[in-house]
Design a protein around this motif. Sequence first.
Motif, PDB file in Angstrom:
ATOM      1  N   ALA A  63      37.952  40.068  32.503  1.00 10.04           N
ATOM      2  CA  ALA A  63      37.384  41.421  32.494  1.00 10.04           C
ATOM      3  C   ALA A  63      35.894  41.425  32.816  1.00 10.04           C
ATOM      4  O   ALA A  63      35.393  42.379  33.408  1.00 10.04           O
ATOM      5  CB  ALA A  63      37.628  42.076  31.141  1.00 10.04           C
ATOM      6  N   LYS A  64      35.208  40.361  32.451  1.00 18.74           N
ATOM      7  CA  LYS A  64      33.770  40.272  32.688  1.00 18.74           C
ATOM      8  C   LYS A  64      33.426  39.573  34.001  1.00 18.74           C
ATOM      9  O   LYS A  64      32.258  39.378  34.310  1.00 18.74           O
ATOM     10  CB  LYS A  64      33.098  39.559  31.520  1.00 18.74           C
ATOM     11  N   GLY A  65      34.444  39.177  34.763  1.00 24.47           N
ATOM     12  CA  GLY A  65      34.199  38.541  36.049  1.00 24.47           C
ATOM     13  C   GLY A  65      33.799  37.088  35.954  1.00 24.47           C
ATOM     14  O   GLY A  65      33.307  36.522  36.934  1.00 24.47           O
ATOM     15  N   ARG A  66      34.011  36.469  34.812  1.00 26.85           N
ATOM     16  CA  ARG A  66      33.650  35.052  34.643  1.00 26.85           C
ATOM     17  C   ARG A  66      34.800  34.115  34.948  1.00 26.85           C
ATOM     18  O   ARG A  66      34.629  32.899  34.990  1.00 26.85           O
ATOM     19  CB  ARG A  66      33.163  34.808  33.217  1.00 26.85           C
ATOM     20  N   ARG A  67      35.993  34.675  35.122  1.00 24.60           N
ATOM     21  CA  ARG A  67      37.187  33.871  35.409  1.00 24.60           C
ATOM     22  C   ARG A  67      37.960  34.569  36.518  1.00 24.60           C
ATOM     23  O   ARG A  67      38.082  35.787  36.535  1.00 24.60           O
ATOM     24  CB  ARG A  67      38.051  33.766  34.157  1.00 24.60           C
ATOM     25  N   ARG A  68      38.476  33.776  37.435  1.00 31.41           N
ATOM     26  CA  ARG A  68      39.323  34.332  38.488  1.00 31.41           C
ATOM     27  C   ARG A  68      40.646  34.785  37.904  1.00 31.41           C
ATOM     28  O   ARG A  68      41.179  34.166  36.993  1.00 31.41           O
ATOM     29  CB  ARG A  68      39.612  33.287  39.556  1.00 31.41           C
ATOM     30  N   VAL A  69      41.165  35.869  38.472  1.00 27.34           N
ATOM     31  CA  VAL A  69      42.487  36.321  38.067  1.00 27.34           C
ATOM     32  C   VAL A  69      43.456  35.892  39.165  1.00 27.34           C
ATOM     33  O   VAL A  69      43.255  36.197  40.337  1.00 27.34           O
ATOM     34  CB  VAL A  69      42.545  37.840  37.795  1.00 27.34           C
ATOM     35  N   TYR A  70      44.445  35.135  38.792  1.00 29.74           N
ATOM     36  CA  TYR A  70      45.430  34.652  39.747  1.00 29.74           C
ATOM     37  C   TYR A  70      46.593  35.637  39.815  1.00 29.74           C
ATOM     38  O   TYR A  70      46.807  36.449  38.904  1.00 29.74           O
ATOM     39  CB  TYR A  70      45.911  33.258  39.346  1.00 29.74           C
ATOM     40  N   LEU A  71      47.356  35.562  40.885  1.00 22.74           N
ATOM     41  CA  LEU A  71      48.447  36.497  41.109  1.00 22.74           C
ATOM     42  C   LEU A  71      49.413  36.535  39.930  1.00 22.74           C
ATOM     43  O   LEU A  71      49.788  37.616  39.463  1.00 22.74           O
ATOM     44  CB  LEU A  71      49.200  36.151  42.399  1.00 22.74           C
ATOM     45  N   GLU A  72      49.790  35.379  39.423  1.00 27.65           N
ATOM     46  CA  GLU A  72      50.728  35.329  38.306  1.00 27.65           C
ATOM     47  C   GLU A  72      50.165  36.060  37.086  1.00 27.65           C
ATOM     48  O   GLU A  72      50.876  36.779  36.389  1.00 27.65           O
ATOM     49  CB  GLU A  72      51.054  33.877  37.929  1.00 27.65           C
ATOM     50  N   ASP A  73      48.867  35.874  36.857  1.00 25.41           N
ATOM     51  CA  ASP A  73      48.218  36.543  35.735  1.00 25.41           C
ATOM     52  C   ASP A  73      48.152  38.046  35.965  1.00 25.41           C
ATOM     53  O   ASP A  73      48.373  38.835  35.051  1.00 25.41           O
ATOM     54  CB  ASP A  73      46.815  35.985  35.513  1.00 25.41           C
TER      55      ASP A  73
END
Length: 81
Positions: free
Chosen positions: A41-51
């Motif tokens: 949510a804070k842009g510190r981690r990539r969101v992958y398709l599965e997620d």
Amino acid sequence: MEYTANPVIRNIEATRKKKGFTMKQIADHCGRSVPWYADIAKGRRRVYLEDMLLIAESMNEHPKNFFTKKLSETHSSNKSA
């Protein structure tokens, strides 16, 4: 809350807040921790398709609703300039 330049993440968070879901509810549904979701949510981690699919499912949303424009619309607007 930190600002993220990623429009998809902004849309996910806007949807989550509009529907009244907590970060904990989303994280629990995804089988993950609250810090995991908070980092997305804070842009510190990539969101992958599965997620993203799990996050959308947790809010009873279609993943396409998190995207603002279709690629073809973006491409068409660049041609006319």
